[in-house]
Design a protein around this motif. Structure first.
Motif, PDB file in Angstrom:
ATOM      1  N   VAL A 139       0.850  -1.196   0.000  1.00 51.05           N
ATOM      2  CA  VAL A 139       0.000   0.000   0.000  1.00 51.05           C
ATOM      3  C   VAL A 139       0.884   1.243   0.000  1.00 51.05           C
ATOM      4  CG1 VAL A 139      -1.865   1.233   1.149  1.00 51.05           C
ATOM      5  CG2 VAL A 139      -1.751  -1.271   1.289  1.00 51.05           C
ATOM      6  N   ALA A 140       0.995   1.893  -1.160  1.00 57.00           N
ATOM      7  CA  ALA A 140       1.811   3.102  -1.270  1.00 57.00           C
ATOM      8  C   ALA A 140       0.981   4.363  -1.034  1.00 57.00           C
ATOM      9  CB  ALA A 140       2.461   3.170  -2.650  1.00 57.00           C
ATOM     10  N   LEU A 141      -0.321   4.299  -1.334  1.00 58.83           N
ATOM     11  CA  LEU A 141      -1.181   5.473  -1.218  1.00 58.83           C
ATOM     12  C   LEU A 141      -2.614   5.030  -0.968  1.00 58.83           C
ATOM     13  CD1 LEU A 141      -1.354   8.621  -1.531  1.00 58.83           C
ATOM     14  CD2 LEU A 141      -1.901   8.213  -3.947  1.00 58.83           C
ATOM     15  N   VAL A 142      -3.293   5.719  -0.051  1.00 57.21           N
ATOM     16  CA  VAL A 142      -4.709   5.466   0.229  1.00 57.21           C
ATOM     17  C   VAL A 142      -5.490   6.666  -0.301  1.00 57.21           C
ATOM     18  CG1 VAL A 142      -6.411   4.912   1.992  1.00 57.21           C
ATOM     19  CG2 VAL A 142      -4.018   4.243   2.319  1.00 57.21           C
ATOM     20  N   VAL A 143      -6.549   6.388  -1.077  1.00 54.71           N
ATOM     21  CA  VAL A 143      -7.241   7.448  -1.815  1.00 54.71           C
ATOM     22  C   VAL A 143      -8.739   7.415  -1.532  1.00 54.71           C
ATOM     23  CG1 VAL A 143      -7.789   8.341  -4.113  1.00 54.71           C
ATOM     24  CG2 VAL A 143      -5.537   7.357  -3.669  1.00 54.71           C
ATOM     25  N   ARG A 144      -9.301   8.588  -1.372  1.00 53.13           N
ATOM     26  CA  ARG A 144     -10.755   8.722  -1.404  1.00 53.13           C
ATOM     27  C   ARG A 144     -11.157   9.086  -2.820  1.00 53.13           C
ATOM     28  NH1 ARG A 144     -14.702  13.192   1.636  1.00 53.13           N
ATOM     29  NH2 ARG A 144     -16.634  12.483   0.604  1.00 53.13           N
ATOM     30  N   ASP A 145     -11.934   8.230  -3.471  1.00 50.97           N
ATOM     31  CA  ASP A 145     -12.421   8.499  -4.827  1.00 50.97           C
ATOM     32  C   ASP A 145     -13.942   8.514  -4.786  1.00 50.97           C
ATOM     33  OD1 ASP A 145     -12.663   8.899  -7.520  1.00 50.97           O
ATOM     34  OD2 ASP A 145     -12.179   6.836  -8.106  1.00 50.97           O
ATOM     35  N   GLY A 146     -14.509   9.692  -4.553  1.00 51.12           N
ATOM     36  CA  GLY A 146     -15.957   9.788  -4.398  1.00 51.12           C
ATOM     37  C   GLY A 146     -16.397   9.068  -3.138  1.00 51.12           C
ATOM     38  N   LYS A 147     -17.232   8.044  -3.295  1.00 51.92           N
ATOM     39  CA  LYS A 147     -17.699   7.249  -2.165  1.00 51.92           C
ATOM     40  C   LYS A 147     -16.936   5.932  -2.042  1.00 51.92           C
ATOM     41  CE  LYS A 147     -22.408   9.099  -2.070  1.00 51.92           C
ATOM     42  NZ  LYS A 147     -23.863   8.776  -2.096  1.00 51.92           N
ATOM     43  N   GLN A 148     -15.787   5.850  -2.698  1.00 51.96           N
ATOM     44  CA  GLN A 148     -15.009   4.617  -2.675  1.00 51.96           C
ATOM     45  C   GLN A 148     -13.639   4.827  -2.044  1.00 51.96           C
ATOM     46  OE1 GLN A 148     -15.238   3.456  -6.870  1.00 51.96           O
ATOM     47  NE2 GLN A 148     -16.745   1.912  -6.291  1.00 51.96           N
ATOM     48  N   LEU A 149     -13.217   3.808  -1.284  1.00 51.17           N
ATOM     49  CA  LEU A 149     -11.884   3.796  -0.698  1.00 51.17           C
ATOM     50  C   LEU A 149     -10.986   2.980  -1.613  1.00 51.17           C
ATOM     51  CD1 LEU A 149     -10.072   4.442   1.810  1.00 51.17           C
ATOM     52  CD2 LEU A 149     -10.727   2.179   2.673  1.00 51.17           C
ATOM     53  N   VAL A 150      -9.860   3.561  -2.018  1.00 55.21           N
ATOM     54  CA  VAL A 150      -8.962   2.920  -2.981  1.00 55.21           C
ATOM     55  C   VAL A 150      -7.575   2.788  -2.367  1.00 55.21           C
ATOM     56  CG1 VAL A 150      -7.951   3.046  -5.295  1.00 55.21           C
ATOM     57  CG2 VAL A 150     -10.264   3.933  -4.888  1.00 55.21           C
ATOM     58  N   LEU A 151      -6.985   1.610  -2.501  1.00 57.96           N
ATOM     59  CA  LEU A 151      -5.603   1.385  -2.099  1.00 57.96           C
ATOM     60  C   LEU A 151      -4.767   1.224  -3.361  1.00 57.96           C
ATOM     61  CD1 LEU A 151      -6.059  -1.267   0.773  1.00 57.96           C
ATOM     62  CD2 LEU A 151      -6.217   1.232   0.899  1.00 57.96           C
ATOM     63  N   LEU A 152      -3.691   2.015  -3.465  1.00 59.00           N
ATOM     64  CA  LEU A 152      -2.816   1.963  -4.624  1.00 59.00           C
ATOM     65  C   LEU A 152      -1.456   1.396  -4.228  1.00 59.00           C
ATOM     66  CD1 LEU A 152      -3.539   5.441  -6.274  1.00 59.00           C
ATOM     67  CD2 LEU A 152      -4.421   3.223  -6.984  1.00 59.00           C
ATOM     68  N   GLY A 153      -0.901   0.572  -5.106  1.00 58.61           N
ATOM     69  CA  GLY A 153       0.408  -0.005  -4.875  1.00 58.61           C
ATOM     70  C   GLY A 153       1.520   0.919  -5.323  1.00 58.61           C
ATOM     71  N   PRO A 154       2.775   0.543  -5.070  1.00 59.70           N
ATOM     72  CA  PRO A 154       3.916   1.391  -5.460  1.00 59.70           C
ATOM     73  C   PRO A 154       4.001   1.654  -6.955  1.00 59.70           C
ATOM     74  CG  PRO A 154       4.593  -0.311  -3.905  1.00 59.70           C
ATOM     75  CD  PRO A 154       3.197  -0.649  -4.332  1.00 59.70           C
ATOM     76  N   ASP A 155       3.466   0.731  -7.789  1.00 55.43           N
ATOM     77  CA  ASP A 155       3.531   0.894  -9.238  1.00 55.43           C
ATOM     78  C   ASP A 155       2.313   1.608  -9.813  1.00 55.43           C
ATOM     79  OD1 ASP A 155       1.687  -1.070  -8.755  1.00 55.43           O
ATOM     80  OD2 ASP A 155       2.566  -2.570 -10.106  1.00 55.43           O
ATOM     81  N   GLY A 156       1.428   2.114  -8.944  1.00 60.15           N
ATOM     82  CA  GLY A 156       0.235   2.816  -9.415  1.00 60.15           C
ATOM     83  C   GLY A 156      -0.943   1.896  -9.678  1.00 60.15           C
ATOM     84  N   MET A 157      -0.763   0.585  -9.550  1.00 63.20           N
ATOM     85  CA  MET A 157      -1.874  -0.350  -9.718  1.00 63.20           C
ATOM     86  C   MET A 157      -2.793  -0.282  -8.505  1.00 63.20           C
ATOM     87  SD  MET A 157      -2.113  -2.066 -12.557  1.00 63.20           S
ATOM     88  CE  MET A 157      -3.188  -3.399 -12.041  1.00 63.20           C
ATOM     89  N   GLU A 158      -4.078  -0.485  -8.753  1.00 62.66           N
ATOM     90  CA  GLU A 158      -5.015  -0.560  -7.641  1.00 62.66           C
ATOM     91  C   GLU A 158      -4.857  -1.887  -6.928  1.00 62.66           C
ATOM     92  OE1 GLU A 158      -9.091   0.123  -8.519  1.00 62.66           O
ATOM     93  OE2 GLU A 158      -8.796   2.235  -9.036  1.00 62.66           O
ATOM     94  N   VAL A 159      -4.772  -1.801  -5.620  1.00 62.76           N
ATOM     95  CA  VAL A 159      -4.746  -3.003  -4.803  1.00 62.76           C
ATOM     96  C   VAL A 159      -6.161  -3.390  -4.405  1.00 62.76           C
ATOM     97  CG1 VAL A 159      -3.867  -3.999  -2.653  1.00 62.76           C
ATOM     98  CG2 VAL A 159      -2.445  -2.424  -3.950  1.00 62.76           C
ATOM     99  N   ALA A 160      -6.997  -2.370  -4.115  1.00 60.17           N
ATOM    100  CA  ALA A 160      -8.384  -2.618  -3.727  1.00 60.17           C
ATOM    101  C   ALA A 160      -9.210  -1.365  -3.979  1.00 60.17           C
ATOM    102  CB  ALA A 160      -8.468  -3.020  -2.262  1.00 60.17           C
ATOM    103  N   ARG A 161     -10.508  -1.575  -4.208  1.00 60.55           N
ATOM    104  CA  ARG A 161     -11.468  -0.474  -4.377  1.00 60.55           C
ATOM    105  C   ARG A 161     -12.790  -0.940  -3.798  1.00 60.55           C
ATOM    106  NH1 ARG A 161     -12.728   4.065  -7.778  1.00 60.55           N
ATOM    107  NH2 ARG A 161     -10.654   3.954  -8.736  1.00 60.55           N
ATOM    108  N   GLU A 162     -13.269  -0.269  -2.740  1.00 69.03           N
ATOM    109  CA  GLU A 162     -14.503  -0.662  -2.078  1.00 69.03           C
ATOM    110  C   GLU A 162     -15.350   0.561  -1.763  1.00 69.03           C
ATOM    111  OE1 GLU A 162     -15.503  -3.646  -1.703  1.00 69.03           O
ATOM    112  OE2 GLU A 162     -13.684  -4.878  -1.873  1.00 69.03           O
ATOM    113  N   ARG A 163     -16.674   0.404  -1.884  1.00 67.41           N
ATOM    114  CA  ARG A 163     -17.586   1.475  -1.469  1.00 67.41           C
ATOM    115  C   ARG A 163     -17.457   1.654   0.038  1.00 67.41           C
ATOM    116  NH1 ARG A 163     -22.151   4.390  -2.834  1.00 67.41           N
ATOM    117  NH2 ARG A 163     -23.485   4.858  -1.055  1.00 67.41           N
ATOM    118  N   CYS A 164     -17.438   2.898   0.477  1.00 63.40           N
ATOM    119  CA  CYS A 164     -17.192   3.181   1.888  1.00 63.40           C
ATOM    120  C   CYS A 164     -18.134   4.269   2.389  1.00 63.40           C
ATOM    121  CB  CYS A 164     -15.729   3.590   2.085  1.00 63.40           C
ATOM    122  SG  CYS A 164     -15.286   3.967   3.787  1.00 63.40           S
ATOM    123  N   ASP A 165     -18.846   3.993   3.487  1.00 62.75           N
ATOM    124  CA  ASP A 165     -19.720   4.980   4.116  1.00 62.75           C
ATOM    125  C   ASP A 165     -19.200   5.399   5.481  1.00 62.75           C
ATOM    126  OD1 ASP A 165     -21.728   5.087   2.064  1.00 62.75           O
ATOM    127  OD2 ASP A 165     -22.386   3.101   2.694  1.00 62.75           O
TER     128      ASP A 165
END
Length: 260
Positions: free
Chosen positions: A144-170
């Protein structure tokens, strides 16, 4: 756009924390984790509050339906005269009691579904665990290189910019940002790669072999159910091909990070 292009206003440094969480239905719990990984911060929806909230809303709606039925039968031009007359044929107080009970029952079912679909987030210096739908995904700190809020979704990004996970979050975004920052994770208030996404249309060039077919299947799965398990699995298959997918207004967008 690259990760280095992110402005300071959109990024929280590792030593900076967000404000306190908001919302009465949010519950955060701090636990002691493995000695090697340190303290664990667990954030999740309060199951009791969420369920009771849905039950109360359902009961209120059930009661309002009975009032609406009484009003509709006084208007000869109003639609749904048949169902309204059928409802008002039940004498009071049984009609009102029945409306509240039925509404509360439906609210209870919706509450169970909401709890089942809600996201829990566990953060520790050693990694992140996301729990949803009776399953969990665990990611090591180096993934996990970066944790991102993308609208209503929580996104985990890896060191290479690939998404590790994307989940709806309230959950409370301020509390999430604080929890991640507390354990040294980088946080961004918007996706730094957002401008790299392209809208997908069938047969478009640039995708690796097999990706177009997976996107077609995923579009069909999302038409049946927006957050279906099939759509989640197909997202995983696309990630294996190096394709990141995001959804917006029932449309699919994709990007392909440049891997070293």
């Amino acid at each position: 756009m690259t990760a280095g292009d992110m402005s300071a206003g959109n990024m929280r440094d590792t030593g900076r924390s967000g404000g306190p969480g908001a919302g009465g239905r949010r519950e955060s719990r701090t636990e002691k984790g493995d000695p090697a990984s340190g303290e664990v911060i667990v954030l999740k929806e309060s199951a009791w509050f969420l369920t009771l909230f849905c039950v109360a809303c359902g009961a209120g709606i059930g009661w309002l339906v009975t009032l609406l039925a009484h009003w509709l039968v006084t208007l000869s031009w109003a639609p749904l005269q048949g169902p309204a007359k059928l409802l008002t044929s039940v004498p009071e107080p049984w009609l009102g009691i029945g409306g509240v009970v039925v509404g509360a029952g439906l609210g209870l079912v919706l509450g169970f579904i909401a709890v089942h679909e809600s996201l829990s987030v566990s953060v520790s210096p050693g990694g992140v665990v996301l729990g949803v739908r009776d399953s969990s995904q665990e990611f090591g700190r180096d993934e996990v290189a970066l944790v991102v809020r993308d609208g209503k979704q929580l996104v985990l990004l890896g060191p290479d910019g690939m998404e590790v996970a994307r989940e709806r979050c309230d959950l409370s975004w301020a509390r999430l940002a604080e929890a991640f920052a507390e354990h040294g994770y980088r946080w961004a208030d918007e996706d730094p790669y957002r401008e790299e996404f392209q809208r997908w249309v069938p047969g478009m060039p640039g995708l690796p072999e097999g990706a177009d077919a997976l996107l077609r299947a995923r579009e069909a799965a999302r038409k049946k159910e927006e957050n279906s398990e099939d759509a989640r699995e197909l997202r995983g298959e696309l990630l294996r091909l190096g394709v990141v997918v995001r959804d917006e207004k029932r449309r699919q967008y994709w990007r392909m990070p440049v891997r070293p």
